[in-house]
Design a protein around this motif. Structure first.
Motif, PDB file in Angstrom:
ATOM      1  N   PRO A 128       0.815  -1.229   0.000  1.00 44.69           N
ATOM      2  CA  PRO A 128       0.000   0.000   0.000  1.00 44.69           C
ATOM      3  C   PRO A 128       0.842   1.270   0.000  1.00 44.69           C
ATOM      4  CG  PRO A 128      -0.905  -1.597   1.541  1.00 44.69           C
ATOM      5  CD  PRO A 128       0.432  -2.136   1.114  1.00 44.69           C
ATOM      6  N   ILE A 129       1.978   1.243   0.698  1.00 46.08           N
ATOM      7  CA  ILE A 129       2.879   2.401   0.716  1.00 46.08           C
ATOM      8  C   ILE A 129       3.481   2.605  -0.667  1.00 46.08           C
ATOM      9  CG2 ILE A 129       5.012   3.318   1.700  1.00 46.08           C
ATOM     10  CD1 ILE A 129       4.374   1.735   4.255  1.00 46.08           C
ATOM     11  N   LEU A 130       3.945   1.518  -1.277  1.00 50.50           N
ATOM     12  CA  LEU A 130       4.532   1.616  -2.611  1.00 50.50           C
ATOM     13  C   LEU A 130       3.504   2.092  -3.634  1.00 50.50           C
ATOM     14  CD1 LEU A 130       6.696  -1.637  -2.705  1.00 50.50           C
ATOM     15  CD2 LEU A 130       7.513   0.710  -2.500  1.00 50.50           C
ATOM     16  N   ARG A 131       2.269   1.609  -3.503  1.00 46.07           N
ATOM     17  CA  ARG A 131       1.220   2.020  -4.445  1.00 46.07           C
ATOM     18  C   ARG A 131       1.007   3.525  -4.367  1.00 46.07           C
ATOM     19  NH1 ARG A 131      -2.086  -1.435  -3.003  1.00 46.07           N
ATOM     20  NH2 ARG A 131      -1.617  -2.927  -4.668  1.00 46.07           N
ATOM     21  N   ALA A 132       0.934   4.055  -3.150  1.00 42.70           N
ATOM     22  CA  ALA A 132       0.763   5.501  -2.975  1.00 42.70           C
ATOM     23  C   ALA A 132       1.962   6.266  -3.518  1.00 42.70           C
ATOM     24  CB  ALA A 132       0.550   5.823  -1.494  1.00 42.70           C
ATOM     25  N   ASP A 133       3.164   5.746  -3.309  1.00 45.64           N
ATOM     26  CA  ASP A 133       4.369   6.421  -3.785  1.00 45.64           C
ATOM     27  C   ASP A 133       4.423   6.449  -5.316  1.00 45.64           C
ATOM     28  OD1 ASP A 133       5.140   6.919  -1.224  1.00 45.64           O
ATOM     29  OD2 ASP A 133       6.745   5.434  -1.165  1.00 45.64           O
ATOM     30  N   PHE A 134       4.056   5.344  -5.947  1.00 40.70           N
ATOM     31  CA  PHE A 134       4.034   5.317  -7.409  1.00 40.70           C
ATOM     32  C   PHE A 134       3.005   6.301  -7.956  1.00 40.70           C
ATOM     33  CE2 PHE A 134       6.296   1.179  -7.198  1.00 40.70           C
ATOM     34  CZ  PHE A 134       7.251   1.420  -8.156  1.00 40.70           C
ATOM     35  N   LEU A 135       1.854   6.403  -7.301  1.00 42.51           N
ATOM     36  CA  LEU A 135       0.844   7.375  -7.723  1.00 42.51           C
ATOM     37  C   LEU A 135       1.359   8.796  -7.551  1.00 42.51           C
ATOM     38  CD1 LEU A 135      -2.461   5.813  -6.323  1.00 42.51           C
ATOM     39  CD2 LEU A 135      -1.852   6.138  -8.726  1.00 42.51           C
ATOM     40  N   MET A 136       2.046   9.038  -6.446  1.00 39.03           N
ATOM     41  CA  MET A 136       2.606  10.358  -6.199  1.00 39.03           C
ATOM     42  C   MET A 136       3.600  10.730  -7.298  1.00 39.03           C
ATOM     43  SD  MET A 136       3.961  11.857  -2.568  1.00 39.03           S
ATOM     44  CE  MET A 136       4.915  10.409  -2.172  1.00 39.03           C
ATOM     45  N   CYS A 137       4.371   9.751  -7.735  1.00 40.76           N
ATOM     46  CA  CYS A 137       5.345   9.967  -8.810  1.00 40.76           C
ATOM     47  C   CYS A 137       4.640  10.214 -10.145  1.00 40.76           C
ATOM     48  CB  CYS A 137       6.258   8.751  -8.906  1.00 40.76           C
ATOM     49  SG  CYS A 137       7.507   8.833 -10.188  1.00 40.76           S
ATOM     50  N   GLY A 138       3.662   9.376 -10.462  1.00 44.90           N
ATOM     51  CA  GLY A 138       3.007   9.462 -11.758  1.00 44.90           C
ATOM     52  C   GLY A 138       2.095  10.655 -11.928  1.00 44.90           C
ATOM     53  N   ARG A 139       1.561  11.169 -10.829  1.00 46.28           N
ATOM     54  CA  ARG A 139       0.625  12.282 -10.898  1.00 46.28           C
ATOM     55  C   ARG A 139       1.291  13.647 -10.724  1.00 46.28           C
ATOM     56  NH1 ARG A 139      -4.385   9.580  -7.373  1.00 46.28           N
ATOM     57  NH2 ARG A 139      -4.919   7.995  -8.930  1.00 46.28           N
ATOM     58  N   TYR A 140       2.580  13.631 -10.512  1.00 47.59           N
ATOM     59  CA  TYR A 140       3.310  14.887 -10.363  1.00 47.59           C
ATOM     60  C   TYR A 140       3.284  15.689 -11.649  1.00 47.59           C
ATOM     61  CZ  TYR A 140       7.260  18.102  -9.980  1.00 47.59           C
ATOM     62  OH  TYR A 140       8.053  19.221  -9.993  1.00 47.59           O
ATOM     63  N   ARG A 141       3.040  16.982 -11.519  1.00 51.04           N
ATOM     64  CA  ARG A 141       3.079  17.879 -12.666  1.00 51.04           C
ATOM     65  C   ARG A 141       3.998  19.051 -12.348  1.00 51.04           C
ATOM     66  NH1 ARG A 141       1.470  13.913 -14.105  1.00 51.04           N
ATOM     67  NH2 ARG A 141      -0.385  13.371 -15.336  1.00 51.04           N
ATOM     68  N   TYR A 142       4.913  19.297 -13.239  1.00 49.64           N
ATOM     69  CA  TYR A 142       5.903  20.355 -13.064  1.00 49.64           C
ATOM     70  C   TYR A 142       5.244  21.731 -13.109  1.00 49.64           C
ATOM     71  CZ  TYR A 142       9.963  23.313 -14.097  1.00 49.64           C
ATOM     72  OH  TYR A 142      10.914  24.289 -14.080  1.00 49.64           O
ATOM     73  N   GLN A 143       5.685  22.620 -12.207  1.00 49.34           N
ATOM     74  CA  GLN A 143       5.207  24.000 -12.182  1.00 49.34           C
ATOM     75  C   GLN A 143       6.353  24.934 -12.566  1.00 49.34           C
ATOM     76  OE1 GLN A 143       3.056  24.947  -8.431  1.00 49.34           O
ATOM     77  NE2 GLN A 143       3.345  22.788  -7.922  1.00 49.34           N
ATOM     78  N   GLN A 144       6.099  25.805 -13.509  1.00 48.72           N
ATOM     79  CA  GLN A 144       7.123  26.763 -13.928  1.00 48.72           C
ATOM     80  C   GLN A 144       7.311  27.831 -12.865  1.00 48.72           C
ATOM     81  OE1 GLN A 144       8.822  26.487 -17.037  1.00 48.72           O
ATOM     82  NE2 GLN A 144      10.199  27.924 -16.012  1.00 48.72           N
ATOM     83  N   ARG A 145       8.512  27.953 -12.332  1.00 48.58           N
ATOM     84  CA  ARG A 145       8.844  28.949 -11.314  1.00 48.58           C
ATOM     85  C   ARG A 145      10.247  29.475 -11.576  1.00 48.58           C
ATOM     86  NH1 ARG A 145       7.247  24.454  -7.012  1.00 48.58           N
ATOM     87  NH2 ARG A 145       8.237  23.349  -8.729  1.00 48.58           N
ATOM     88  N   SER A 146      10.620  30.523 -10.878  1.00 48.36           N
ATOM     89  CA  SER A 146      11.978  31.031 -11.022  1.00 48.36           C
ATOM     90  C   SER A 146      12.969  29.983 -10.531  1.00 48.36           C
ATOM     91  CB  SER A 146      12.148  32.331 -10.228  1.00 48.36           C
ATOM     92  OG  SER A 146      11.895  32.119  -8.856  1.00 48.36           O
ATOM     93  N   ARG A 147      14.140  29.985 -11.123  1.00 53.65           N
ATOM     94  CA  ARG A 147      15.142  28.986 -10.778  1.00 53.65           C
ATOM     95  C   ARG A 147      15.598  29.117  -9.331  1.00 53.65           C
ATOM     96  NH1 ARG A 147      19.261  27.970 -15.825  1.00 53.65           N
ATOM     97  NH2 ARG A 147      17.698  27.783 -17.495  1.00 53.65           N
ATOM     98  N   LEU A 148      16.029  28.009  -8.774  1.00 56.08           N
ATOM     99  CA  LEU A 148      16.569  28.013  -7.419  1.00 56.08           C
ATOM    100  C   LEU A 148      17.957  28.639  -7.432  1.00 56.08           C
ATOM    101  CD1 LEU A 148      15.545  24.381  -6.422  1.00 56.08           C
ATOM    102  CD2 LEU A 148      14.496  26.503  -5.574  1.00 56.08           C
ATOM    103  N   ASP A 149      18.218  29.492  -6.464  1.00 58.86           N
ATOM    104  CA  ASP A 149      19.516  30.166  -6.379  1.00 58.86           C
ATOM    105  C   ASP A 149      20.429  29.391  -5.445  1.00 58.86           C
ATOM    106  OD1 ASP A 149      21.495  31.982  -6.797  1.00 58.86           O
ATOM    107  OD2 ASP A 149      20.684  33.488  -5.406  1.00 58.86           O
ATOM    108  N   LEU A 150      20.744  28.184  -5.838  1.00 58.90           N
ATOM    109  CA  LEU A 150      21.618  27.312  -5.044  1.00 58.90           C
ATOM    110  C   LEU A 150      22.167  26.218  -5.952  1.00 58.90           C
ATOM    111  CD1 LEU A 150      19.800  24.466  -4.356  1.00 58.90           C
ATOM    112  CD2 LEU A 150      18.508  26.198  -3.125  1.00 58.90           C
TER     113      LEU A 150
END
Length: 230
Positions: free
Chosen positions: A138-160
């Motif tokens: 069940p933990i792995l199933r949730a983690d795979f969903l978290m990975c697959g449903r991620y959508r990138y958000q355009q933001r300013s670059r990290l200063d690091l």
């Protein structure tokens, strides 16, 4: 548990702070999360009081993506940024096309076990242990969903600085790993290790040397490191 071992092997001036996620370990009674950005915001609020000293963030696999979003969430809270972000064993946030296709829908137990076999980090004895798999899947199933449903958000670059670690036989291509460089307005570097997805175990000494060497150039010897892991 993986990162707890690192405490004995990293230099004394570097403190390891493993981050435990909801739904496992001491947080077993909490609901599992399938929204990575929401989880990052939650962790940022939880960790904020602890970040009084300079720190770095390390994440492997899904943990690398979570570490990236955690860094952005801490910036939104006006926290001092980490001195360095270590992203290990996964494609850059803008190059998740393979993961979106394969992981966006919930996998069956059999599909999850097949995926674990392909990643080559779990013994057959563990996979055959029904009681252990009943707790873990069940933990792995949730983690795979978290990975697959991620959508990138355009933001300013990290200063690091962002330092990426990859395995020569892992699924992420060099192009997908190099794309992490698009997320920083500072320095970027890529270190490749022989092996597949779990090269951080196979070459633990070299990985820890890479972390220690990278951080030693950015801070004095009184610092702390936050780590997230999949």
């Amino acid at each position: 548990m993986v990162y707890s071992r690192w405490r004995r092997k990293l230099p004394d001036w570097l403190t390891v702070r493993p981050v435990e996620l909801p739904g496992r370990g001491s947080r077993l009674d909490e609901s599992l999360q399938t929204d990575l950005c929401a989880l990052a915001r939650q962790l940022a609020k939880e960790l904020r009081p602890e970040l009084r000293r300079p720190y770095a963030i390390f994440g492997h696999s899904l943990g690398a993506l979570l570490a990236f979003e955690l860094t952005h969430a801490l910036r939104e809270l006006a926290c001092a940024p980490p001195l360095m972000l270590f992203a290990s064993g996964t494609a850059a946030p803008t190059r998740r096309e393979d993961y979106e296709k394969g992981y966006a829908q919930a996998k069956s137990d059999a599909e999850l076990i097949t995926e674990l076999r392909e990643l080559q980090g779990t013994s057959e004895e563990v996979l055959a242990n029904h009681e252990l798999m009943t707790l873990t899947l069940p933990i792995l199933r949730a983690d795979f969903l978290m990975c697959g449903r991620y959508r990138y958000q355009q933001r300013s670059r990290l200063d690091l600085p962002i330092r990426v670690l990859g395995g020569t036989e892992d699924r992420s291509s060099l192009e997908q790993l190099r794309a992490w460089g698009e997320e920083t307005a500072s320095d970027f570097s890529l270190d490749m290790f022989e092996g597949g997805h779990f090269f951080i175990h196979e070459h633990e000494r070299q990985v820890l040397e890479t972390i220690g060497d990278g951080l030693s150039t950015h801070w004095d010897r009184t610092r702390a490191c936050v780590a997230t892991h999949y």
